[in-house]
Scaffold this motif. Structure first.
Motif: not given
Length: 309
Positions: A283-286
């Motif tokens: 979080s946030p997505p990679l």
């Protein structure tokens, strides 16, 4: 019931033929039966429906009643034995008994029905229908595609092959145990011939089987592809984890920045996740490229550690 018998039942059930087509079908059955000469006319078959059709056509075309018998092995024999009756049958097909029975007499394929299909002679279709009933077989399309006519005389088999080739059917010839075989192995040509002879339900069934087999093959290829991808992903993942564990055991991992340490520990805890799945855990997505970049960075540190050793 075999698929071949199913086709023959469909062909035998065709009624309301024009007189010229009924004549041509009878000629096909007689010419490709067991015997058709000045001293003997007969057919032997495993299928009652074929035997009864043979007898019915002789009766309707010549007025002669053929003799019908069944052996203990359930073989049906239909024959015309009296010489007077044989002469009557032969004369109905413009034969005196001296002509060659090893050739197709196209004079018996009259096409007088008024059929407006320029691509198909109605009597050719009826003749082929009769020939297939007498000497044809068709394999189960679930197992393979193979239709054949078993013909005792080479010249007669060549005439049949020529007739089939006039309808662009891909036919081939071979000799098996001194008997001539005209055969078709392409499913499209088999479907075309079945349609020509009038076995449209059987042709449609082959088409359905082909569609199912194609769908199954695509599904199998996709499953194999997915399995291979999963295997490659697993191999790559465990290779990565092995290198990361080397960094942990050596204490070198803790020399890296906090973010990379957390990333490395998370990778060890999720060995089965793909790069995309692993990236979505943050979080946030990679992104996949971001995950790949960090893994390459960790592997580079591990490589340096190996070089130092």
């Amino acid at each position: 019931m075999s698929f071949s018998l199913s086709v023959k039942e469909e062909l035998s059930a065709i009624e309301n033929m024009h007189p010229c087509c009924r004549h041509a079908m009878a000629y096909g059955m007689l010419l490709f039966g067991r015997e058709f000469r000045h001293d003997a006319i007969s057919i032997m078959t495993e299928h009652e429906v074929v035997a009864r059709k043979y007898a019915a056509l002789i009766r309707s075309e010549t007025g002669v009643t053929a003799e019908f018998s069944v052996s203990k092995a359930s073989k049906y024999t239909v024959s015309v034995k009296k010489l007077r009756d044989i002469d009557t049958v032969l004369s109905c097909f413009s034969m005196s008994g001296n002509e060659s029975i090893t050739r197709i007499n196209r004079g018996n394929l009259l096409n007088e029905s008024g059929n407006d299909n320029e691509l198909l002679n109605c009597c050719d279709a009826a003749f082929l229908r009769g020939a297939f009933l007498s000497c044809g077989t068709l394999s189960d399309p679930n197992k393979g595609y193979h239709l054949e006519f078993v013909v005792p005389f080479r010249t007669l088999s060549m005439d049949l092959m020529k007739l089939l080739s006039e309808y662009d059917l891909n036919t081939k010839h071979m000799v098996r145990r001194y008997v001539n075989i005209i055969y078709i192995k392409e499913s499209e040509s088999i479907e075309d011939l079945l349609n020509i002879m009038g076995a449209r339900n059987s042709a449609f069934e082959i088409m359905n089987i082909k569609i199912y087999k194609d769908f199954r093959n695509v599904s199998n290829r996709r499953a194999n592809f997915d399995s291979a991808n999963i295997a490659r992903t697993a191999i790559a993942a465990y290779a990565q984890i092995e290198k990361i564990e080397m960094l942990i055991e050596s204490g070198k991992l803790f020399e890296l920045d906090e973010e990379l340490q957390q990333f490395a520990k998370a990778r060890v805890e999720n060995p089965d996740a793909s790069l995309r799945e692993f990236g979505e855990m943050f979080s946030p997505p990679l992104s996949r490229s971001a995950v790949n970049h960090r893994i390459k960075k960790l592997l580079s540190y591990a490589q340096q550690l190996s070089s130092e050793d």
